[in-house]
Scaffold this motif. Structure first.
Motif, mmCIF file in Angstrom:
data_model
loop_
_atom_site.group_PDB
_atom_site.id
_atom_site.type_symbol
_atom_site.label_atom_id
_atom_site.label_comp_id
_atom_site.label_asym_id
_atom_site.label_seq_id
_atom_site.Cartn_x
_atom_site.Cartn_y
_atom_site.Cartn_z
ATOM 1 N N VAL A 1 1.021 -0.723 -0.023
ATOM 2 C CA VAL A 1 0.231 -0.019 -0.299
ATOM 3 C C VAL A 1 1.436 1.238 -0.054
ATOM 4 O O VAL A 1 0.370 2.541 -0.907
ATOM 5 C CB VAL A 1 -0.721 0.330 1.194
ATOM 6 C CG1 VAL A 1 -1.981 1.406 1.205
ATOM 7 C CG2 VAL A 1 -2.064 -1.219 0.845
ATOM 8 N N ASP A 2 1.789 1.308 0.844
ATOM 9 C CA ASP A 2 2.949 2.188 0.910
ATOM 10 C C ASP A 2 3.518 2.346 -0.526
ATOM 11 O O ASP A 2 3.760 3.911 -0.614
ATOM 12 C CB ASP A 2 4.062 2.334 1.668
ATOM 13 C CG ASP A 2 4.299 3.345 2.680
ATOM 14 O OD1 ASP A 2 3.953 4.495 2.698
ATOM 15 O OD2 ASP A 2 5.989 3.444 2.367
ATOM 16 N N ASP A 3 4.222 1.829 -0.769
ATOM 17 C CA ASP A 3 4.808 1.315 -2.497
ATOM 18 C C ASP A 3 3.231 2.201 -3.364
ATOM 19 O O ASP A 3 3.772 2.931 -4.312
ATOM 20 C CB ASP A 3 4.861 0.266 -2.768
ATOM 21 C CG ASP A 3 6.061 0.412 -4.183
ATOM 22 O OD1 ASP A 3 6.771 0.320 -4.045
ATOM 23 O OD2 ASP A 3 5.323 -0.002 -5.670
ATOM 24 N N TYR A 4 1.765 1.528 -2.960
ATOM 25 C CA TYR A 4 1.719 2.008 -4.077
ATOM 26 C C TYR A 4 1.133 3.471 -4.100
ATOM 27 O O TYR A 4 1.184 4.460 -4.720
ATOM 28 C CB TYR A 4 -0.080 1.569 -4.056
ATOM 29 C CG TYR A 4 -1.162 1.469 -4.940
ATOM 30 C CD1 TYR A 4 -1.433 0.962 -6.521
ATOM 31 C CD2 TYR A 4 -1.946 2.664 -4.543
ATOM 32 C CE1 TYR A 4 -2.307 0.983 -7.115
ATOM 33 C CE2 TYR A 4 -3.019 2.739 -5.595
ATOM 34 C CZ TYR A 4 -2.926 1.338 -7.349
ATOM 35 O OH TYR A 4 -3.892 2.134 -7.807
ATOM 36 N N TYR A 5 0.895 4.183 -2.807
ATOM 37 C CA TYR A 5 0.669 5.120 -2.474
ATOM 38 C C TYR A 5 1.645 6.237 -2.863
ATOM 39 O O TYR A 5 1.965 7.197 -3.708
ATOM 40 C CB TYR A 5 0.410 5.516 -0.955
ATOM 41 C CG TYR A 5 0.935 6.834 -0.377
ATOM 42 C CD1 TYR A 5 -0.273 8.076 -0.788
ATOM 43 C CD2 TYR A 5 2.563 7.467 -0.131
ATOM 44 C CE1 TYR A 5 -0.392 9.156 -0.385
ATOM 45 C CE2 TYR A 5 1.889 9.500 0.199
ATOM 46 C CZ TYR A 5 0.781 10.200 -0.452
ATOM 47 O OH TYR A 5 1.721 10.891 0.161
ATOM 48 N N ARG A 6 3.475 5.652 -3.077
ATOM 49 C CA ARG A 6 4.371 6.867 -2.933
ATOM 50 C C ARG A 6 4.533 6.909 -5.028
ATOM 51 O O ARG A 6 4.784 7.877 -5.352
ATOM 52 C CB ARG A 6 5.690 5.955 -2.999
ATOM 53 C CG ARG A 6 6.815 6.268 -2.941
ATOM 54 C CD ARG A 6 8.363 5.631 -3.260
ATOM 55 N NE ARG A 6 8.249 4.228 -4.412
ATOM 56 C CZ ARG A 6 7.495 4.011 -5.063
ATOM 57 N NH1 ARG A 6 8.340 5.288 -6.065
ATOM 58 N NH2 ARG A 6 7.680 2.814 -5.624
ATOM 59 N N ALA A 7 3.702 5.898 -5.398
ATOM 60 C CA ALA A 7 3.852 5.685 -6.885
ATOM 61 C C ALA A 7 2.687 6.369 -7.250
ATOM 62 O O ALA A 7 2.514 7.497 -7.937
ATOM 63 C CB ALA A 7 3.963 4.412 -7.667
ATOM 64 N N THR A 8 1.816 6.742 -6.380
ATOM 65 C CA THR A 8 0.663 7.604 -6.530
ATOM 66 C C THR A 8 1.303 8.998 -7.119
ATOM 67 O O THR A 8 0.720 10.288 -7.527
ATOM 68 C CB THR A 8 -1.099 7.388 -6.135
ATOM 69 O OG1 THR A 8 -0.513 5.730 -6.488
ATOM 70 C CG2 THR A 8 -2.076 8.233 -6.364
ATOM 71 N N PRO A 33 1.500 -1.625 -10.522
ATOM 72 C CA PRO A 33 1.284 -1.538 -9.179
ATOM 73 C C PRO A 33 1.754 -3.247 -8.899
ATOM 74 O O PRO A 33 2.210 -4.228 -9.232
ATOM 75 C CB PRO A 33 -0.327 -1.768 -8.670
ATOM 76 C CG PRO A 33 -0.679 -1.739 -9.748
ATOM 77 C CD PRO A 33 -0.118 -2.012 -10.841
ATOM 78 N N LYS A 34 2.434 -3.937 -7.798
ATOM 79 C CA LYS A 34 3.829 -4.259 -6.747
ATOM 80 C C LYS A 34 2.601 -5.646 -6.619
ATOM 81 O O LYS A 34 3.152 -6.245 -6.255
ATOM 82 C CB LYS A 34 4.271 -3.982 -6.599
ATOM 83 C CG LYS A 34 5.432 -3.381 -7.414
ATOM 84 C CD LYS A 34 6.800 -2.793 -6.739
ATOM 85 C CE LYS A 34 7.219 -1.908 -7.455
ATOM 86 N NZ LYS A 34 8.334 -0.886 -6.494
#
Lengths: 508, 218
Positions: B46-53, B192-193
């Motif tokens: 989720v954090d990675d998703y947020y960061r990419a967003t 997404p990962k």
């Protein structure tokens, strides 16, 4: 004999309770740690997003400020009350005081000083959603000396938009690699100090001043407002019938571009569509025409027409343009005509032009004021204009006329070789009446003048090359006439409004 | 007293009880470790998703700021490279750097700095999927270029600039001049990962786009 003592029981019981408590405390600690980590991360992320939205909204506030300044620039020429509530700097008291009226504000601007406006607290722009609920702007308008071109003033509008940021005075780092300097970073928040004032100073502070603010996002936009004159197009036909233009060529040049046009004079060899040189002659036909019989190096606009693209038009075609063509009226300084104009009139200085009102003109020559190399004469004619017109180098002649205009092209002798130096204004005739603007035959070469006569029927005999810009009711010729629009005329003539010439955001 | 103590020891757990409790405890502990591990993975995802967003938003805001003030620009390399010519607004030769006063042309041209000598900004994707970064290279009128990575981490990014009136085409195009587009549609997406969302269709849900109006369009 007791099997167990209460003390022993208690000891055993306490040991069991202690383990349970320890496990519970440990679990609570772990869960609390996880929760705190999540909250800290989420809070940080939320802070970042929320302030980023506020930063984006600050641009809306800045552009609202630009619109406000722009409106006042336009009102200045349309006769509406301008600059109400704006402030000027009073050097006597070292304070910013409200201007008394538009004249007061215009005097400040003409002197190269600025006028400013702060959106009052009670009029702040309200917003909903995640970013901010409070937006406001500060606007500054000035006009440096170089912003006065052909008597028309350009304006520089600098607007700063503010978005109040809720929450704590903190934001997540906007430098992903952590290596950026202030200038390289995108969103610059004023969490404690106004960074624009710190860098540049402002109307009330010197550069480097630390002005404490509540958290806010600040963005600054500069817009250059260019005066719109009647001569922003090569040809405007306000009420044509049939195909109004039937000529070999309509093209453009720029009399201020001495690189492509030696001496500021027209030539066709510099025309190049790839570099956009000489191909900026816009034509507006206020009628639903179906074809355009001319080679046009520029764009065509019609009102409801159906002209299709072809090799004869180099630019764009827009058949859905409704252009408001301002009427031409008698100048405000006009007085009752004293009689026919003399053969020679002496111009005033450029700063203080001469004005005269006559019943007719039958040949007129302008003389420069004594000892001057430049000058300007303005005349108002209630009747016809005939004979010829001679404008010496350095002089500018503007004629407003109510009657018909008739003379040969060769008798229009503008020694400046620049259309801006001979401006002709045909006053709109009373309803139901017609007026003519006739250019007779001859072999004149290039004929330099501008014409703003939306109520006149323009007819041409012969094959002159017209250099200038032309607003007429109808246009008819014999097919051998060429029209060369001087792009520099976009700044000449009486300003009727303003348009955006440049928009730039200060990224600092 | 002695026999009492013996009784206390007799109250202890039997081997069977111990084994049972160890098995149950082991299951519980394993479950907890699995839960924590999964939680951590989800959190990281989720954090990675947020960061990419947020990286997408930052890149979009960067492009928006440059494109609004651009004098002209062009899109090349199948719409993946964006080059913008910017007004030379800030005079860096001053200390501190200050905004310039424009030079006006009677025909309506407004020039900051030297005509024909303006700074440029180039946006492009560096690297190969899934280790891609979006970079901005700024070249001032004097001095060397500065390349800045706009994304906080690597991902499988896709970045495209399209003509709003012809969004199906990835052909090169220029803008800002007469007859050219007056706005540009910018799209950015990432893969997404999350394992379950590794399908190509998952990318569609990450797309952010903005149609940016060129304020200095002729």
């Amino acid at each position: 004999m007791k099997v167990t003592s209460p003390q022993q029981k208690g000891a055993l019981g306490n040991n069991c309770s202690g383990n349970t408590l320890l496990v519970a405390v440990l679990l609570l600690a772990v869960l609390s740690f996880i929760g705190a980590t999540v909250l800290q991360t989420v809070s940080s992320r939320y802070d970042y997003s929320q302030k980023a939205i506020g930063w984006a909204e600050a641009l809306n506030a800045a552009e609202a400020g630009v619109d406000f300044g722009f409106a006042h620039c336009g009102w200045n020429v349309s006769g509406q009350p301008a600059w109400t509530g704006w402030k000027k700097y009073d050097s006597a008291t070292s304070n910013w005081i409200t201007v008394t009226d538009a004249t007061d504000a215009n005097s400040e601007i003409a002197a190269g000083r600025r006028v400013i406006y702060d959106l009052p607290a009670g009029s702040h722009l309200l917003s909903g959603g995640e970013g901010t609920t409070n937006l406001w702007y500060h606007v500054e308008v000035d006009s440096p000396a170089s912003y006065l071109i052909s008597g028309n003033r350009w304006y520089r509008i600098r607007a700063t938009g503010y978005a109040g940021l809720t929450g704590m005075a903190r934001s997540n780092n906007d430098s992903p690699d952590g290596a950026r300097t202030h200038n390289e970073m995108l969103r610059k928040y004023d969490l404690r100090l106004d960074h624009f004032i710190k860098r540049y100073g402002d109307y009330a502070h010197a550069a480097g001043a630390s002005v404490t603010v509540s958290p806010q996002a600040t963005r600054r936009v500069e817009v250059t407002a260019q005066p719109q004159t009647p001569f922003s197009r090569a040809i405007v036909a306000s009420a044509p019938s049939g195909n109004p233009v039937s000529v070999p060529i309509v093209d453009s040049y720029d009399s201020t571009d001495t690189i492509h046009y030696a001496g500021g004079l027209y030539n066709s060899s510099s025309r190049n569509a790839n570099t956009q040189v000489g191909v900026n002659a816009s034509v507006y036909i206020n009628a639903p025409i179906s074809s355009f019989n001319a080679t046009l190096y520029g764009s065509l606009e019609t009102n409801g027409g159906s002209v299709a693209g072809g090799n004869n038009i180099s630019g764009t075609i827009d058949n859905n343009v409704t252009l408001t063509i301002p009427p031409v009226t008698a100048p405000t300084w006009a007085v009752t005509a004293s009689g026919p104009a003399p053969a020679t009139i002496t111009a005033g200085t450029t700063a203080s032009p001469s004005h005269g009102s006559y019943s007719s003109v039958n040949g007129i020559t302008v003389a420069l004021p004594s000892g001057q190399t430049t000058g300007e004469a303005n005349i108002y004619v209630t009747g016809d204009v005939t004979g010829g017109i001679t404008v010496p180098a350095g002089a500018t002649l503007k004629i407003w006329f109510e009657g018909n205009f008739s003379m040969k092209a060769r008798d229009i002798d503008n020694h400046n070789n620049n259309a801006a130096n001979l401006q002709l204004y045909g006053i709109d005739p009373p309803a139901g009446q017609t007026r003519s603007f006739s250019i007779g035959s001859g072999n004149p070469g290039y004929t330099y003048f501008t014409l703003d006569a939306p109520g006149y029927d323009f007819s041409v005999n012969g094959n002159p090359d017209f250099v200038g810009a032309y607003i007429v009711k109808t246009l008819s010729g014999n097919g051998n006439t060429s029209w060369h629009y001087d792009e520099a005329l976009a700044s000449a003539g009486m300003a009727t409004g303003y348009k955006r010439a440049m928009w730039v955001e200060d990224p600092r | 007293m002695k026999s009492g103590k013996v009784r206390v020891f007799q109250k202890g757990m039997t081997l069977v009880e111990m084994m049972l409790s160890l098995v149950v405890g082991g299951f519980l502990l394993g479950g907890m470790i699995l839960a924590f591990s999964t939680f951590q993975q989800v959190f990281a995802g989720v954090d990675d998703y947020y960061r990419a967003t947020s990286d997408e938003m930052r890149v979009l805001d960067f492009i928006g700021q440059d494109m609004r003030r651009a004098i002209s620009g062009n899109v090349t390399n199948n719409s993946n490279t964006l080059t913008l010519t910017l007004p030379d607004y800030i005079d860096d030769s001053q200390n501190p750097p200050m905004p310039r006063t424009a030079t006006l042309g009677a025909s309506g041209t407004v020039t900051y700095g030297t005509s024909g000598l303006q700074p440029t900004a180039v946006y492009t994707i560096a690297g190969t999927s899934p280790n891609q970064l979006i970079t901005r290279t700024y070249t001032p009128t004097t001095g060397s270029s500065t390349s800045t990575t706009l994304t906080a981490g690597a991902a499988s990014y896709q970045f495209s600039c399209l003509n709003p009136s012809n969004t199906g085409s990835t052909a090169n195009f220029s803008f800002g001049g007469k007859g050219q587009p007056s706005s540009v549609l910018v799209r950015i997406s990432f893969q997404p990962k999350f394992n379950r969302l590794n399908a190509a269709s998952a990318r569609a849900g990450t797309t952010v786009s903005s149609t940016i109006l060129l304020r200095n369009h002729l």
